[in-house]
Design a protein around this motif. Structure first.
Motif, short mmCIF file in Angstrom:
data_model
loop_
_atom_site.label_atom_id
_atom_site.label_comp_id
_atom_site.label_asym_id
_atom_site.label_seq_id
_atom_site.Cartn_x
_atom_site.Cartn_y
_atom_site.Cartn_z
N ARG A 133 21.90 47.13 -7.45
CA ARG A 133 23.20 46.71 -6.94
C ARG A 133 23.89 45.77 -7.92
NH1 ARG A 133 26.00 42.77 -4.66
NH2 ARG A 133 24.30 41.29 -4.81
N LEU A 134 23.11 44.83 -8.48
CA LEU A 134 23.68 43.87 -9.43
C LEU A 134 24.12 44.57 -10.72
CD1 LEU A 134 21.32 40.82 -8.93
CD2 LEU A 134 23.75 40.94 -8.41
N LYS A 135 23.42 45.62 -11.13
CA LYS A 135 23.85 46.38 -12.31
C LYS A 135 25.19 47.05 -12.05
CE LYS A 135 19.34 47.35 -14.32
NZ LYS A 135 18.36 48.38 -14.68
N GLN A 136 25.38 47.59 -10.85
CA GLN A 136 26.65 48.22 -10.50
C GLN A 136 27.77 47.17 -10.42
OE1 GLN A 136 27.20 51.47 -10.41
NE2 GLN A 136 25.06 51.68 -11.01
N SER A 193 33.19 34.35 -14.48
CA SER A 193 32.26 33.45 -13.80
C SER A 193 31.34 34.24 -12.87
CB SER A 193 33.03 32.40 -13.02
OG SER A 193 32.16 31.61 -12.26
N LEU A 194 31.91 35.17 -12.12
CA LEU A 194 31.11 36.00 -11.21
C LEU A 194 30.14 36.88 -11.99
CD1 LEU A 194 33.85 37.00 -8.62
CD2 LEU A 194 31.93 35.44 -8.26
N GLN A 226 20.35 38.70 -11.84
CA GLN A 226 19.62 39.87 -12.33
C GLN A 226 18.39 39.43 -13.12
OE1 GLN A 226 22.35 42.43 -14.32
NE2 GLN A 226 20.98 44.17 -14.31
N LYS A 227 18.53 38.41 -13.96
CA LYS A 227 17.38 37.90 -14.72
C LYS A 227 16.32 37.34 -13.79
CE LYS A 227 19.74 36.76 -19.02
NZ LYS A 227 20.13 35.68 -19.93
#
Length: 103
Positions: A14-17, A83-84, A92-93
């Motif tokens: 989800r974070l990659k998208q 910023s987001l 993600q990290k």
């Protein structure tokens, strides 16, 4: 532990998208910041950019107040998205570390 790992992997995807979406939106918006310089009692709008370590001032011309406000809003929105994006990459990290088992 398998359920938790599945949830973390879903969140990573989800974070990659989200990251791709932010990058797409950032590319559409103008860079830099807007400054109004007062020269001989007249206001002149400039866009301040940093390219390859050098500061550039780009004169925007005589813009109507509505267009100038719109450009300022777009620059502010770009900063918000950046910023987001930074937060999304940080999360993600953190998820990557959790999946590998590191603290």
């Amino acid at each position: 532990m398998g359920v938790l790992k599945g949830v973390l992997e879903e969140e990573r995807e989800r974070l990659k998208q989200v990251e791709k979406g932010y990058l797409r939106e950032i590319a559409k918006l103008p860079e830099g910041s807007i400054q109004i310089k007062k020269i001989k009692e007249h206001d002149y709008p400039y866009r301040i950019l940093s390219k390859k370590g050098k500061i550039r001032c780009e004169y925007l011309g005589k813009l109507p107040e509505a267009e100038l406000k719109e450009m300022k809003d777009k620059v502010a929105l770009r900063k918000k998205y950046k910023s987001l994006l930074k937060d999304a990459r940080s999360n993600q990290k953190m998820i990557e570390r959790a999946l590998r088992g590191k603290k």
